[in-house]
Design a protein around this motif. Sequence first.
Motif, short mmCIF file in Angstrom:
data_model
loop_
_atom_site.label_atom_id
_atom_site.label_comp_id
_atom_site.label_asym_id
_atom_site.label_seq_id
_atom_site.Cartn_x
_atom_site.Cartn_y
_atom_site.Cartn_z
N THR A 88 0.84 -1.19 0.00
CA THR A 88 0.00 0.00 0.00
C THR A 88 0.88 1.24 0.00
OG1 THR A 88 -1.74 -1.17 1.21
CG2 THR A 88 -1.83 1.24 1.22
N GLU A 89 0.44 2.25 -0.75
CA GLU A 89 1.18 3.50 -0.85
C GLU A 89 1.51 4.03 0.54
OE1 GLU A 89 0.85 7.03 -4.04
OE2 GLU A 89 -0.85 6.90 -2.68
N SER B 30 5.11 4.77 -3.66
CA SER B 30 3.97 5.49 -4.22
C SER B 30 3.54 4.78 -5.49
CB SER B 30 4.36 6.94 -4.54
OG SER B 30 5.26 6.98 -5.63
N SER B 31 2.51 5.29 -6.12
CA SER B 31 2.03 4.69 -7.36
C SER B 31 3.10 4.72 -8.44
CB SER B 31 0.77 5.42 -7.84
OG SER B 31 1.04 6.81 -8.01
N TYR C 86 -3.37 2.23 -3.92
CA TYR C 86 -3.48 3.62 -3.50
C TYR C 86 -4.91 4.09 -3.69
CZ TYR C 86 -2.66 4.17 -8.54
OH TYR C 86 -2.72 4.06 -9.92
N SER C 87 -5.27 5.09 -2.89
CA SER C 87 -6.63 5.64 -2.93
C SER C 87 -6.81 6.47 -4.20
CB SER C 87 -6.88 6.50 -1.69
OG SER C 87 -5.96 7.59 -1.66
#
Length: 424
Positions: free
Chosen positions: A97-98, A142-143, A170-171
């Motif tokens: 997860t980010e 991060s993405s 990521y959201s």
Amino acid sequence: MNATYTHPTIVTVTNRFWVIDTDSGTELTDLHKEPGYSGRVEYLGDEPNHISLSDVNKSDEHVYCFRIVGDKGGYTGHPGVVLNVTDLQVIIPAEVTEGESVVLTCKTTCSLTDPTFIWYKNRHDLTTNSTESNKLHLQRVSSEDAGSYNCAVRGSEHLPSPAEYLSVRYSPKKLSVSISPSGEIVEGSSATLTCSSDANPPATCEWYKETKLVRKVPTYTIANVSSEDSGEYKCKCRNKVGHQYSSRLTLNVLSPSHGVSMSISISSNILEGSSVTLTCGSDANPPVETYKWFKEKQSSPVGSGQSYRALQNVQYYCKVLNKLGSVRSATVSITINDGFVIVYVAVGLGLFGLGALLSTLLWLRWNRQKKKADEGDHQNIGLSAKDDTYAALDPAGRKSDDVYHTLAISHPGSPGDTSTSSDY
């Protein structure tokens, strides 16, 4: 792989080839014909006993033997050639997860002395991440860190490991909203609001008007828009990591007026033969460009502008016009006779009784106001919003194509005196 052999002179050799040694007792097949080997086996020289095997992988680990077939039968050389295949593998966590830290591991079965590992992302050399350790540390992913990773050993860069994909959750971000058509949207046409986002896993999106949820879809189509659909919209996208709102999108629905309101202004000295001022209003979008006044049953206008000074006992109506079209009001006729203020409203059919009742109420109210004026209480002539008898007549729930006009009696001498209005 290379093999040497001899055979008795009494044997006539008819065929020679390499086979994969098995203990199953099945017929041994020429390596050229084995599934998965076609195109990878090549003879070196004129003799088939010297071959090369290209694109070697872990599944090629076998014992390979050279076989001779002659007129006296077949012979297979043993113990054969044992092929051990070492490999490189990238080990990646199943879920990242980010914002988290992650470690990628380059695993090998090779016995190496002081190796230097090289890392690649999407086939690009991560030169700064060359390390003597077989681990690649990514801090606060991060993405942008998502992609295909593989590794190699310095000196054998041409033999990298198979690529493994690092997926970063990521959201929703980079929300994009649009409205179609992008130009003017006219009442009665259709409008489509579209929302998209960048998210992993993919997000579900829904539309809000102001703070009210209107539709749980990323593409919201209003088939028959009306002025009530005008307003600010925003999109909300969510997945199991988080959610995000889009910027606001304004839907402006252009429409002709849904109704024309008319107010009547009477001078303080009400005498027979006095004129009255009629004022026309509209809620059109875009705003009204032209106001025109007509006498009933006449096609040519008798005046223009939002207000018109009308004669008594003549039926008038106003017509408002914007670039979408025109809408007309009800027909109104005013008569002042010996203190009576009589308003005739021609709306629909069979409403003469309603006009007569309104005239009576106006007369009662006029007498009350006149009496107060005679006693020195100089109040404005008009209907009070506190007059329960009049207020009870407000037919807000009436259903008629023509019953949408507003009449009011106002006194021009006192702007602060708010007159009561009723919809008919």
